[in-house]
Design an enzyme around this catalytic site. Structure first.
Site, mmCIF file in Angstrom:
data_model
loop_
_atom_site.group_PDB
_atom_site.id
_atom_site.type_symbol
_atom_site.label_atom_id
_atom_site.label_comp_id
_atom_site.label_asym_id
_atom_site.label_seq_id
_atom_site.Cartn_x
_atom_site.Cartn_y
_atom_site.Cartn_z
ATOM 1 N N ASP A 97 14.691 -10.866 16.954
ATOM 2 C CA ASP A 97 15.923 -10.462 16.283
ATOM 3 C C ASP A 97 16.212 -11.450 15.164
ATOM 4 O OD1 ASP A 97 18.294 -8.347 17.113
ATOM 5 O OD2 ASP A 97 19.050 -10.023 15.925
ATOM 6 N N ARG A 105 34.592 -10.423 10.546
ATOM 7 C CA ARG A 105 33.577 -11.368 11.023
ATOM 8 C C ARG A 105 33.573 -12.662 10.218
ATOM 9 N NH1 ARG A 105 28.472 -7.674 13.020
ATOM 10 N NH2 ARG A 105 29.710 -6.304 14.351
#
Length: 281
Positions: free
Chosen positions: A153, A47
């Protein structure tokens, strides 16, 4: 002396040293509360290597220098990169069955306040809150009730995705034909679908770090916090579940992930089985 490149592939595009990983894990923990164990090393490499390419950097050393102070524009992208967003519509269906057959059934029967508040904490790309919204629209009366759902979130990118409500058509393939037709509109190509406004109007989407101050003033009838606390250590979990108990109404419900538990974490809930808990104090 420890090998500085242990558990690391030397032929990678950007070698990531133990020192690099330890700094990344430390920054992640202090900002998000997420514990990055060594088993997450490959995922973190993949990532963050994308971020290194996007920034046109040459190494993990350079990237670590950007985030070491835990501030600056890259921290926002760093948090988005390390958070995991795996979800689906009606994931763990027993939770939604309980929501329909117990939680909403009781609220309808009691019906004094006609006010319902729910929270999807860790909503990812929106499948969970939209699933809750479908249950609300299917179970609760169409008028005379004040019903609102908050969805939050840590990752601002998935919050934006959730607000848009657009998904590839295969994401709803497992839903019944009735639900597909009732709650989604197909794009011209048929490859994408969009959630109908009747569901979207129930939900307020916000970016929120669960470890920071919460702006909500009222209390909730139920909270979904599924597959979120697995990234936190026990002490952080204790604090978080205590805060959930504080903001839930008396006898309110908490839904957690299939691999999570409140055992030896909180004594403010009783287990109803299948990772469903009810507030007792």
């Amino acid at each position: 002396m420890r090998n500085e490149t242990s558990n690391n592939h030397l032929d990678r595009e950007f070698p990531m040293s133990n020192r690099n990983f330890e700094l990344i894990a430390d920054v992640a923990y202090h900002i998000t509360g997420i514990k990055l164990g060594d088993h997450k090393r490959n995922m973190i490499y993949s990532r963050l290597a994308r971020r290194i390419r996007a920034l046109k950097l040459q190494s993990f050393d350079q990237y670590c220098a950007l985030i070491e102070g835990q501030e600056g524009p890259e921290i926002h992208e760093f948090v988005n990169a390390i958070t995991t967003n795996l979800t689906s519509f009606f994931r763990e269906p027993h939770h939604f069955e309980f929501l329909a057959n117990k939680v909403f059934a009781d609220l309808k029967r009691q019906g004094q306040t006609r006010r319902v508040r729910g929270w999807s904490a860790g909503c990812s790309t929106g499948e969970e809150p939209y699933s809750i919204a479908m249950v609300i629209r299917e179970i609760m009366p169409p008028s005379g009730w004040d019903i609102k759902l908050l969805a939050t979130d840590l990752d601002s990118n998935v919050v934006a995705h959730s607000m848009e409500g657009v998904y590839s058509a295969d994401r709803i393939a497992d839903l019944s034909t009735t639900r597909q037709q009732k709650w989604f509109m197909k794009g011209k190509s048929g490859e994408q679908v969009k959630v109908k406004s009747s569901l979207q109007n129930l939900i307020t989407f916000k970016q929120l770090n669960l470890l920071h101050n919460w702006p909500m003033k009222g209390t909730f009838d139920f909270i979904f916090c599924r597959n979120v606390v697995i990234y936190f250590d026990k002490e952080t979990q204790k604090v978080l579940f205590d805060r959930y108990a504080d903001i839930l109404k008396p006898n309110g419900y908490l839904f957690i992930g299939h691999s999570e538990t409140l055992h030896k974490v909180s004594d403010r809930f009783r287990s109803l089985g299948k990772t469903i808990y009810q507030k007792i104090r």
